[in-house]
Design a protein around this motif. Structure first.
Motif, PDB file in Angstrom:
ATOM      1  N   GLU A   1       0.864  -1.179   0.000  1.00 54.01           N
ATOM      2  CA  GLU A   1       0.000   0.000   0.000  1.00 54.01           C
ATOM      3  C   GLU A   1       0.902   1.231   0.000  1.00 54.01           C
ATOM      4  O   GLU A   1       1.421   1.642   1.031  1.00 54.01           O
ATOM      5  N   ILE A   2       1.080   1.798  -1.163  1.00 47.45           N
ATOM      6  CA  ILE A   2       2.074   2.850  -1.344  1.00 47.45           C
ATOM      7  C   ILE A   2       1.499   4.224  -1.001  1.00 47.45           C
ATOM      8  O   ILE A   2       0.392   4.578  -1.426  1.00 47.45           O
ATOM      9  N   SER A   3       2.260   4.984  -0.230  1.00 47.42           N
ATOM     10  CA  SER A   3       1.957   6.386   0.034  1.00 47.42           C
ATOM     11  C   SER A   3       2.847   7.221  -0.877  1.00 47.42           C
ATOM     12  O   SER A   3       4.069   7.208  -0.732  1.00 47.42           O
ATOM     13  N   ALA A   4       2.237   7.912  -1.807  1.00 54.10           N
ATOM     14  CA  ALA A   4       3.000   8.668  -2.802  1.00 54.10           C
ATOM     15  C   ALA A   4       2.705  10.157  -2.686  1.00 54.10           C
ATOM     16  O   ALA A   4       1.710  10.568  -2.090  1.00 54.10           O
ATOM     17  N   VAL A   5       3.601  10.948  -3.267  1.00 49.61           N
ATOM     18  CA  VAL A   5       3.471  12.403  -3.220  1.00 49.61           C
ATOM     19  C   VAL A   5       3.523  12.964  -4.646  1.00 49.61           C
ATOM     20  O   VAL A   5       4.408  12.610  -5.425  1.00 49.61           O
ATOM     21  N   LYS A   6       2.579  13.842  -4.933  1.00 46.49           N
ATOM     22  CA  LYS A   6       2.572  14.559  -6.210  1.00 46.49           C
ATOM     23  C   LYS A   6       2.997  15.997  -5.936  1.00 46.49           C
ATOM     24  O   LYS A   6       2.390  16.699  -5.142  1.00 46.49           O
ATOM     25  N   CYS A   7       4.078  16.397  -6.602  1.00 45.14           N
ATOM     26  CA  CYS A   7       4.677  17.701  -6.346  1.00 45.14           C
ATOM     27  C   CYS A   7       4.474  18.625  -7.559  1.00 45.14           C
ATOM     28  O   CYS A   7       4.420  18.157  -8.695  1.00 45.14           O
ATOM     29  N   ASN A   8       4.396  19.932  -7.293  1.00 46.98           N
ATOM     30  CA  ASN A   8       4.182  20.893  -8.388  1.00 46.98           C
ATOM     31  C   ASN A   8       5.419  21.734  -8.676  1.00 46.98           C
ATOM     32  O   ASN A   8       5.330  22.800  -9.290  1.00 46.98           O
ATOM     33  N   CYS A   9       6.609  21.280  -8.207  1.00 41.60           N
ATOM     34  CA  CYS A   9       7.819  22.032  -8.515  1.00 41.60           C
ATOM     35  C   CYS A   9       8.105  21.965 -10.015  1.00 41.60           C
ATOM     36  O   CYS A   9       7.498  21.177 -10.739  1.00 41.60           O
ATOM     37  N   SER A  10       9.056  22.735 -10.483  1.00 45.84           N
ATOM     38  CA  SER A  10       9.270  22.868 -11.925  1.00 45.84           C
ATOM     39  C   SER A  10       9.606  21.541 -12.599  1.00 45.84           C
ATOM     40  O   SER A  10       9.047  21.206 -13.646  1.00 45.84           O
ATOM     41  N   ILE A  11      10.481  20.768 -11.990  1.00 50.85           N
ATOM     42  CA  ILE A  11      10.888  19.526 -12.657  1.00 50.85           C
ATOM     43  C   ILE A  11       9.834  18.436 -12.527  1.00 50.85           C
ATOM     44  O   ILE A  11       9.607  17.659 -13.459  1.00 50.85           O
ATOM     45  N   CYS A  12       9.153  18.371 -11.382  1.00 54.05           N
ATOM     46  CA  CYS A  12       8.105  17.353 -11.205  1.00 54.05           C
ATOM     47  C   CYS A  12       6.898  17.650 -12.087  1.00 54.05           C
ATOM     48  O   CYS A  12       6.265  16.734 -12.617  1.00 54.05           O
ATOM     49  N   ARG A  13       6.575  18.919 -12.212  1.00 62.00           N
ATOM     50  CA  ARG A  13       5.434  19.299 -13.049  1.00 62.00           C
ATOM     51  C   ARG A  13       5.680  18.914 -14.500  1.00 62.00           C
ATOM     52  O   ARG A  13       4.784  18.464 -15.206  1.00 62.00           O
ATOM     53  N   MET A  14       6.913  19.061 -14.958  1.00 63.97           N
ATOM     54  CA  MET A  14       7.233  18.738 -16.345  1.00 63.97           C
ATOM     55  C   MET A  14       7.370  17.231 -16.581  1.00 63.97           C
ATOM     56  O   MET A  14       6.993  16.728 -17.638  1.00 63.97           O
ATOM     57  N   SER A  15       7.917  16.522 -15.598  1.00 64.44           N
ATOM     58  CA  SER A  15       8.195  15.095 -15.803  1.00 64.44           C
ATOM     59  C   SER A  15       7.076  14.176 -15.344  1.00 64.44           C
ATOM     60  O   SER A  15       7.029  13.015 -15.739  1.00 64.44           O
ATOM     61  N   GLY A  16       6.170  14.660 -14.494  1.00 65.54           N
ATOM     62  CA  GLY A  16       5.097  13.809 -13.979  1.00 65.54           C
ATOM     63  C   GLY A  16       5.568  12.797 -12.950  1.00 65.54           C
ATOM     64  O   GLY A  16       4.928  11.774 -12.742  1.00 65.54           O
ATOM     65  N   PHE A  17       6.672  13.086 -12.285  1.00 73.21           N
ATOM     66  CA  PHE A  17       7.246  12.172 -11.288  1.00 73.21           C
ATOM     67  C   PHE A  17       6.281  12.018 -10.110  1.00 73.21           C
ATOM     68  O   PHE A  17       5.767  12.997  -9.574  1.00 73.21           O
ATOM     69  N   LEU A  18       6.035  10.777  -9.691  1.00 71.17           N
ATOM     70  CA  LEU A  18       5.182  10.481  -8.546  1.00 71.17           C
ATOM     71  C   LEU A  18       6.064   9.832  -7.481  1.00 71.17           C
ATOM     72  O   LEU A  18       6.552   8.720  -7.657  1.00 71.17           O
ATOM     73  N   HIS A  19       6.267  10.527  -6.345  1.00 75.33           N
ATOM     74  CA  HIS A  19       7.320  10.190  -5.384  1.00 75.33           C
ATOM     75  C   HIS A  19       6.918   9.132  -4.369  1.00 75.33           C
ATOM     76  O   HIS A  19       5.838   9.183  -3.790  1.00 75.33           O
ATOM     77  N   MET A  20       7.837   8.206  -4.124  1.00 77.49           N
ATOM     78  CA  MET A  20       7.771   7.305  -2.973  1.00 77.49           C
ATOM     79  C   MET A  20       9.150   7.326  -2.326  1.00 77.49           C
ATOM     80  O   MET A  20      10.137   6.897  -2.931  1.00 77.49           O
ATOM     81  N   LEU A  21       9.234   7.844  -1.102  1.00 75.69           N
ATOM     82  CA  LEU A  21      10.519   7.990  -0.426  1.00 75.69           C
ATOM     83  C   LEU A  21      10.872   6.717   0.319  1.00 75.69           C
ATOM     84  O   LEU A  21      10.043   6.170   1.059  1.00 75.69           O
ATOM     85  N   VAL A  22      12.113   6.219   0.126  1.00 80.18           N
ATOM     86  CA  VAL A  22      12.566   5.007   0.805  1.00 80.18           C
ATOM     87  C   VAL A  22      13.983   5.217   1.322  1.00 80.18           C
ATOM     88  O   VAL A  22      14.726   6.047   0.791  1.00 80.18           O
ATOM     89  N   PRO A  23      14.387   4.476   2.353  1.00 82.44           N
ATOM     90  CA  PRO A  23      15.778   4.550   2.828  1.00 82.44           C
ATOM     91  C   PRO A  23      16.747   4.056   1.754  1.00 82.44           C
ATOM     92  O   PRO A  23      16.363   3.312   0.845  1.00 82.44           O
TER      93      PRO A  23
END
Length: 411
Positions: free
Chosen positions: A289-311
């Motif tokens: 069950e993944i908790s992801a983050v959608k960011c609106n910074c310049s690079i994320c907005r352009m690339s559509g990156f959907l973040h999952m932070l891991v160690p």
């Protein structure tokens, strides 16, 4: 575009070793030792055995049922059954016959033994159940967990594919993997439980006798390659074979981690990820069950990156690390890593947690994902958003912990 990836596997020329043996040797070279060769405790094996029993029980039904899609396709289109369907079906039917004990009955008693096929205790899954129950000192039942359920559904879709290349790749990959998996688990069980190897009947008939069944299963499915795959199809077949083998391999990796949990006490699995062209492949351990983050910074907005932070120790690069290139901007803290071949960013070192990784959820194989919960983060105003987060005034160590939970990790 994927030539560097395809070069990992090659089909032998006619003068070389049999196709099945060649692929098996290449699989060992590419993927290394099977996960089941790992040292395991009795408790860890005890958790694994009911999952394995579920797979063993379900497989012949899935292999038989996969033909349903193919025949109804011919019926709906009012056309003859293609030769590729005939060939994969006759191989599938024999494997089902063998897995349910029929072939061994005929070998032992000839046609006169046919009425005794109703003795379902000879099903291979029942042989495994008896071996496992004897090892544990108690009866076991199959466990169709979420992990095993997803694996079996992915396996079925591959075996039932209307595309003969995909269907052939899944049949070959499953059987080659089965031989490696059964041998590895057999060895580990014998070492862990200190039992005689020839006392385990399921393993003995599959890989341990002088004339083991898995040898013929692998040869039978591998011969399909020469019949169905043209020279022009080699590259696509090898890509599909790699993916199909990886599905079974990741199921095994997930099973030996069934005792691991994340910070929210959710069971973790191993997700398989890749860039668009497949040159870069990686494994990441995280919750289903993944908790992801959608960011609106310049690079994320352009690339559509959907973040999952891991160690940092939760991610390992399977192949293609030499093809990653790094891009930095602004504070030059985050290390954005892209595949040089296709340009996709499957993961990177984020600004908020440079010792860890942010993984692009969109690059993960969906078969291991139960759900994705998406939060938003105002990365366009990164400093203000970070300062506004709970715990921001409680010190840098607390702040990093908050950012890990919330996923605030863009440039």
């Amino acid at each position: 575009m994927t030539s560097s990836h395809r070069s990992r596997f090659e089909l032998p020329k006619h003068s070389e070793v049999p196709i099945g043996q060649s692929l098996a040797d290449q699989v060992r070279a590419v993927f290394g030792r099977h996960p089941f060769t790992a040292e395991m405790t009795r408790d860890e094996i005890a958790k694994l055995l009911p999952e394995y029993l579920a797979m063993s029980q379900a497989f012949p039904y899935l292999q038989a049922g996969s033909q349903r899609e193919l025949i109804f396709d011919a019926i709906h289109q009012n056309r003859d059954i293609p030769r590729d369907v005939e060939m994969t079906s006759v191989v599938a039917n024999f494997i089902c016959w063998d897995e349910t004990g029929g072939h061994n009955r005929i070998l032992q008693g000839g046609n006169a033994a046919l009425p005794r096929i109703l003795d379902t205790e000879k099903f291979h899954s029942q042989l495994f159940r008896r071996d496992a129950s004897r090892l544990l000192g108690r009866a076991i039942q199959p466990n169709y967990s979420t992990t095993t359920n997803k694996y079996l559904r992915a396996l079925y879709h591959g075996l039932a594919s209307r595309d003969p290349i995909v269907r052939c790749a899944h049949m070959v990959a499953f059987e080659l993997h089965a031989a490696e998996m059964i041998q590895s688990l057999w060895t580990t069980i014998v070492n862990t439980f200190d039992v005689r190897s020839d006392d385990l009947h399921y393993f003995q008939i599959h890989v341990g006798s002088e004339d083991p069944a898995e040898k013929y299963h692998a040869e039978m499915t591998s011969r399909l390659i020469g019949e169905l795959i043209t020279a022009e199809d080699n590259g696509r077949f090898l890509d599909e074979f790699d993916r199909a083998y990886g599905v079974s391999l990741e199921w095994c990796r997930n099973l030996i981690r069934i005792g691991q949990f994340d910070g929210d006490n959710r069971p973790q699995v191993v997700h398989r990820g890749r860039c668009h062209c497949g040159s870069v492949k990686f494994l990441v351990r995280a919750s289903e069950e993944i908790s992801a983050v959608k960011c609106n910074c310049s690079i994320c907005r352009m690339s559509g990156f959907l973040h999952m932070l891991v160690p940092g120790d939760s991610l390992s690069i399977e192949c293609g690390e030499e093809l990653l290139t790094t891009y930095q901007f602004n504070k030059n803290i985050a290390q954005h890593t892209f595949c040089r071949v296709c340009g996709v960013k499957p993961f990177y070192r984020p600004r908020s947690n440079p010792s860890g990784f942010s993984v692009n959820v969109r690059c993960l194989d969906r078969t291991t994902i139960e759900s994705v919960r998406i939060q938003t983060f105002d990365g366009e105003d990164w400093e203000r958003a970070i300062c506004a987060m709970p715990g921001a005034s409680e010190g840098s160590q607390k702040l990093e912990f908050r950012m890990n939970l919330k996923g605030a990790h863009c440039e």
